[in-house]
Scaffold this motif. Sequence first.
Motif, PDB file in Angstrom:
ATOM      1  N   TYR A 243      -0.057 -47.797  30.370  1.00  6.96           N
ATOM      2  CA  TYR A 243      -1.510 -47.636  30.484  1.00  6.96           C
ATOM      3  C   TYR A 243      -1.879 -46.347  31.219  1.00  6.96           C
ATOM      4  CZ  TYR A 243      -2.918 -51.940  28.335  1.00  6.96           C
ATOM      5  OH  TYR A 243      -3.171 -52.906  27.407  1.00  6.96           O
ATOM      6  N   LEU A 244      -0.858 -45.715  31.820  1.00  4.95           N
ATOM      7  CA  LEU A 244      -1.122 -44.457  32.510  1.00  4.95           C
ATOM      8  C   LEU A 244      -1.156 -43.285  31.532  1.00  4.95           C
ATOM      9  CD1 LEU A 244       1.249 -44.937  35.579  1.00  4.95           C
ATOM     10  CD2 LEU A 244      -1.221 -45.035  35.609  1.00  4.95           C
ATOM     11  N   ALA A 245      -0.680 -43.539  30.305  1.00  8.11           N
ATOM     12  CA  ALA A 245      -0.535 -42.445  29.330  1.00  8.11           C
ATOM     13  C   ALA A 245      -1.794 -41.582  29.157  1.00  8.11           C
ATOM     14  CB  ALA A 245      -0.061 -43.003  27.997  1.00  8.11           C
ATOM     15  N   PRO A 246      -2.993 -42.206  29.051  1.00  6.96           N
ATOM     16  CA  PRO A 246      -4.166 -41.333  28.852  1.00  6.96           C
ATOM     17  C   PRO A 246      -4.481 -40.473  30.078  1.00  6.96           C
ATOM     18  CG  PRO A 246      -4.673 -43.642  28.365  1.00  6.96           C
ATOM     19  CD  PRO A 246      -3.351 -43.617  29.024  1.00  6.96           C
ATOM     20  N   TYR A 247      -3.844 -40.757  31.186  1.00  3.04           N
ATOM     21  CA  TYR A 247      -4.174 -40.023  32.422  1.00  3.04           C
ATOM     22  C   TYR A 247      -2.966 -39.213  32.906  1.00  3.04           C
ATOM     23  CZ  TYR A 247      -7.694 -43.660  32.115  1.00  3.04           C
ATOM     24  OH  TYR A 247      -8.672 -44.498  31.667  1.00  3.04           O
ATOM     25  N   LYS A 248      -2.244 -38.622  31.949  1.00  3.40           N
ATOM     26  CA  LYS A 248      -0.985 -37.928  32.286  1.00  3.40           C
ATOM     27  C   LYS A 248      -1.185 -36.887  33.382  1.00  3.40           C
ATOM     28  CE  LYS A 248       1.284 -38.448  27.868  1.00  3.40           C
ATOM     29  NZ  LYS A 248       0.634 -38.198  26.607  1.00  3.40           N
ATOM     30  N   LEU A 249      -2.273 -36.105  33.267  1.00  2.00           N
ATOM     31  CA  LEU A 249      -2.482 -35.020  34.214  1.00  2.00           C
ATOM     32  C   LEU A 249      -2.674 -35.591  35.627  1.00  2.00           C
ATOM     33  CD1 LEU A 249      -2.810 -31.955  34.544  1.00  2.00           C
ATOM     34  CD2 LEU A 249      -5.281 -32.284  34.278  1.00  2.00           C
ATOM     35  N   SER A 250      -3.504 -36.625  35.725  1.00  3.58           N
ATOM     36  CA  SER A 250      -3.739 -37.235  37.040  1.00  3.58           C
ATOM     37  C   SER A 250      -2.446 -37.814  37.602  1.00  3.58           C
ATOM     38  CB  SER A 250      -4.779 -38.348  36.936  1.00  3.58           C
ATOM     39  OG  SER A 250      -6.004 -37.796  36.565  1.00  3.58           O
ATOM     40  N   VAL A 251      -1.651 -38.439  36.709  1.00  2.26           N
ATOM     41  CA  VAL A 251      -0.381 -39.019  37.169  1.00  2.26           C
ATOM     42  C   VAL A 251       0.516 -37.903  37.695  1.00  2.26           C
ATOM     43  CG1 VAL A 251       1.710 -40.255  36.463  1.00  2.26           C
ATOM     44  CG2 VAL A 251      -0.481 -40.949  35.554  1.00  2.26           C
ATOM     45  N   ALA A 252       0.572 -36.806  36.927  1.00  2.00           N
ATOM     46  CA  ALA A 252       1.440 -35.701  37.341  1.00  2.00           C
ATOM     47  C   ALA A 252       0.980 -35.155  38.693  1.00  2.00           C
ATOM     48  CB  ALA A 252       1.408 -34.610  36.275  1.00  2.00           C
ATOM     49  N   ILE A 253      -0.339 -35.001  38.849  1.00  2.00           N
ATOM     50  CA  ILE A 253      -0.852 -34.461  40.118  1.00  2.00           C
ATOM     51  C   ILE A 253      -0.577 -35.451  41.249  1.00  2.00           C
ATOM     52  CG2 ILE A 253      -2.938 -33.751  41.374  1.00  2.00           C
ATOM     53  CD1 ILE A 253      -4.044 -32.736  38.685  1.00  2.00           C
ATOM     54  N   GLY A 254      -0.869 -36.737  40.990  1.00  2.00           N
ATOM     55  CA  GLY A 254      -0.682 -37.762  42.030  1.00  2.00           C
ATOM     56  C   GLY A 254       0.770 -37.887  42.448  1.00  2.00           C
ATOM     57  N   MET A 255       1.651 -37.984  41.443  1.00  2.00           N
ATOM     58  CA  MET A 255       3.076 -38.138  41.761  1.00  2.00           C
ATOM     59  C   MET A 255       3.632 -36.860  42.383  1.00  2.00           C
ATOM     60  SD  MET A 255       4.225 -41.118  41.296  1.00  2.00           S
ATOM     61  CE  MET A 255       5.978 -41.101  41.141  1.00  2.00           C
ATOM     62  N   GLY A 256       3.191 -35.703  41.824  1.00  2.00           N
ATOM     63  CA  GLY A 256       3.618 -34.423  42.387  1.00  2.00           C
ATOM     64  C   GLY A 256       3.176 -34.338  43.841  1.00  2.00           C
ATOM     65  N   GLY A 257       1.938 -34.734  44.096  1.00  2.00           N
ATOM     66  CA  GLY A 257       1.416 -34.726  45.462  1.00  2.00           C
ATOM     67  C   GLY A 257       2.267 -35.594  46.363  1.00  2.00           C
ATOM     68  N   ALA A 258       2.643 -36.765  45.855  1.00  2.00           N
ATOM     69  CA  ALA A 258       3.434 -37.705  46.666  1.00  2.00           C
ATOM     70  C   ALA A 258       4.804 -37.110  46.990  1.00  2.00           C
ATOM     71  CB  ALA A 258       3.592 -39.022  45.913  1.00  2.00           C
ATOM     72  N   LEU A 259       5.422 -36.471  45.975  1.00  2.00           N
ATOM     73  CA  LEU A 259       6.758 -35.909  46.198  1.00  2.00           C
ATOM     74  C   LEU A 259       6.701 -34.729  47.167  1.00  2.00           C
ATOM     75  CD1 LEU A 259       8.250 -36.095  42.597  1.00  2.00           C
ATOM     76  CD2 LEU A 259       8.717 -37.574  44.549  1.00  2.00           C
ATOM     77  N   LEU A 260       5.689 -33.877  46.975  1.00  2.00           N
ATOM     78  CA  LEU A 260       5.562 -32.717  47.864  1.00  2.00           C
ATOM     79  C   LEU A 260       5.228 -33.165  49.287  1.00  2.00           C
ATOM     80  CD1 LEU A 260       3.747 -30.252  45.459  1.00  2.00           C
ATOM     81  CD2 LEU A 260       6.048 -30.011  46.399  1.00  2.00           C
TER      82      LEU A 260
END
Lengths: 172, 772
Positions: free
Chosen positions: B186-203
Amino acid sequence: MLGQDANKRRVRIVSSPENKVSLRRSESGLLLFKKSGEEEISVSVQLCFPWSGADRFLSLKNSDLKEVHLVSNLMDLDHDSRDALLKTMLEEQFVFEVIDVYDVREEFELRVWNVKTTFGDRDFQTPLNSWPRELGSGSLLVKDVNGDVYLIRDLKALSKKAQEKVWAFLDE
Amino acid sequence: MRLQREKHHLRMNEMLEHYYSQASQLPVEVRGQVEKAWNGQAVILYAYVDLNPQFKSQEQWLVLGAKEIAYVKRDGESYTFQYIDRKLITGVQEIPGLSYTRLVLLSGDIEAPHLVLRYSHRQRRAVSNIAFILDQQAGNKSFNGETSKKVSSDEIYQESMLHSIKEAQASVAKNKFAVVFRLLSYLAPYKLSVAIGMGGALLMTAMALLPPFITGYLIDSVIKPFQTGAMSYEEAIQISIYTIVGLALTYVFREFFAYLRLSKMAYLGEYVAKDLRDHVYSHLQKLSLNYFSSKQTGSIISRVGSDTDRIWDFIAFGVVEVTTSIIMLIGLGSVLLYLDWRLGLLVVVPLPLILYMIFRHGEKMQSLFLRAWRKWSALTDCLSDTIPGIKVVKAFNREEYEVSRFEKRNDSVLGEFNRIHKAWTSFWPLLMLSIQAIILSVWIFGVPRVLSPGEEVTALSAGTFVSFVLYLTMFIQPIEIIGQMARMVNRATSSAHRVFEVLDTKPQIKDQGSAVKLEPVEGRVEFKQVSFSYDGVRQTLKAVSFDVSPGEMIGLVGPSGSGKTTLVNLLARFFDVGSGQILVDGVDLRDLESGHYRKQLGMVLQDPYLFHGTILENIRYAKPEASLDEIIQAAKAANAHDFIIKLPQAYDTMVGERGHTLSGGERQRLSIARAILVDPRILILDEATSAVDSETEKKIQDALDTLCKGRTVFAIAHRLSTLTAADRLLVMKDGRLVETGSHEELLRIEGGVYRKLFETQQRLSGSQFLRE
């Protein structure tokens, strides 16, 4: 009308001391009931108090599950009838007797019990909000989603591990 | 379609084996033998029988064929077969015991029935299907024992076996990870937000690892050289300033990445929860009535509400926290081993033990919470018993007893919660002490090495040691989160499972691609040999045929359970017929566009349902575009206008949930107004006047008379006197149409069903009159 009905019922629930009724078991294990002057019929036994007084008040029901006679005390029956009724009662009281509890786990809105019974190993399920019932004298009764009844007759006789598994369901 | 059925079949197999460890279908060997003995005739139904006469486990099968039944028993490695002619069975008895049922196939000789079988309640539904058919046949009811052609014997057996499980549970127990992956899709339509959110978490995690390292660098590369005179004051200050600025930047970036992570994932969680809520609710509207009748209302509501909320929590925080905690733990372990492998091992080696301790504690807490939940349920049961039943409590003077019962249960709840507090308040300090013992051991082994001369192999710089100690303090949080991971994943998958169960349920009523619209519907209705079964076995309607002309009023009468409501439910296309056809204006109902057809259909039910809103909104529900003038005309025609204008806010009066602020008769008249507004060509009245007093009934009846004019009407009424206006009466019994005619014609049938019903009602109303 209502009054008459109630009287009839009152007369019926007093079992006859003069052996007006007789019971026997057929070869196929059916309980056959005969009342003087009436045709012999096949009956089933319903224990009125299966957990609080199993040896008293036994309702004999015909094929339409209507009561044809209420035995309030086994001693009211003659020896042979009592013998036949006792044998059938033992069958009617059949429940899965649990002798070990291997696991109790939750699985998507169900509590799954993995137990050993006198019948063999068995899995059964209860809804999460349905709780086992303590019967007093150290027994625990669990009814599954299908209505099958599982009895732990003596909690203390279970292994320590099994006791730990059911601890959450006890009142102590 | 075939693929879907096969998938469903496989899922049922899997469930049966998973829950009951029981054969998921009739063994091929048994089916082959039986069908061979029946000259190739197919097995209609079968059931597993699990108890032998000694109440021991034994594999037995009861198999129903067109002419015979087969009783199959496993003895060792082989099966024995017994065949009984169905015609010889004179009756069937199902006798329920405490935990088993006995089935007796009677032969006419009380001493020697054909068969006596015993089986646990688990098998009851499947055996009962066969017993029902044999009983119908024995009762000379012309029932051929055929089941719905659409459903195979395997499917009926599996559905019967799993009925209770599926009723109690959301659906098939699937692999938890499969559920999590589906949820994540269900996250598929929000790929960019997921990438930013997860990237933010990792950084953010990476940034968190920097400060201890920089601190160590400052000590070893600036402070120590300066103290030993290897670095000038100016140089040390300059590097210190750069380092502190660097440190400050890591903090700023860390919080910036934390912001990115929190905001993106929290919003994302909300979007996913919203998508799920929309998806589930719109899918629910498409589902057939039997889905709603098989589930509790609360259970369905919680899937749209609290379950999607839990999913939001999991996506917004759970997924990221667990991922970052695992990465943090791996990162910390790697950094520590990199900084100093000897001290690193001191920390990393006991880590699995600590995680195991947390896991064990979680198990213990689960057991404690279960006890507390049970006690809490007992307490709330006490409340839900006595508050609605307070009249009874007072009438029997049991207030003191109830107070003491409540106090006892309340004490019990207190005891359990105290037990929980004792467990966690003693565990966490103990765990912290263990972690601090590890830190202490780092000091014990580390300090001598810091103090040892620099040329020794085991010597440790002060900076490395300080970095090490700082990293150690960061261990605690991810350990705690990982400790809660199992519970978090369990809760989320359980909720996701319940939601997906709704989404995976296929609507049973589907319009065909070439569905037609009847404009307008004239109202001619034909039932042609219509049979219907809710469960595929018990026929609720059996070969019902009749024709109704446009504008004709039909009264449906018959005893309870005779099939009247099923008949109108089929006409409304809440269900599709099992066999036969229903034609409206000559077109099969299944070929009509159901939405368009229902717009021309009106229903007035026994318990009129009003929604939370104003009277105006409730009448307008059927026709949102209706003008105020139309609303008033409809209310007047329904005899509702007069009572509405007596209310201070008239048509703008809010009626509470289900219209509880109005009387039954008032609610009924509003529902009639709603039906009048639609101007339906076909009208269904299902016991519309049965729940009201005589005076109100008169008003409703007048309203109905107005409503019925010029329409095809099907009226079900318990009180036969209310059907005097009907052009024709159809009398139903046991799912069959047994009599047709006018009131007078039916009364002339000696011993007829209608005549008996009418006479019984006459007698009852006479005796009621005498009592009054």
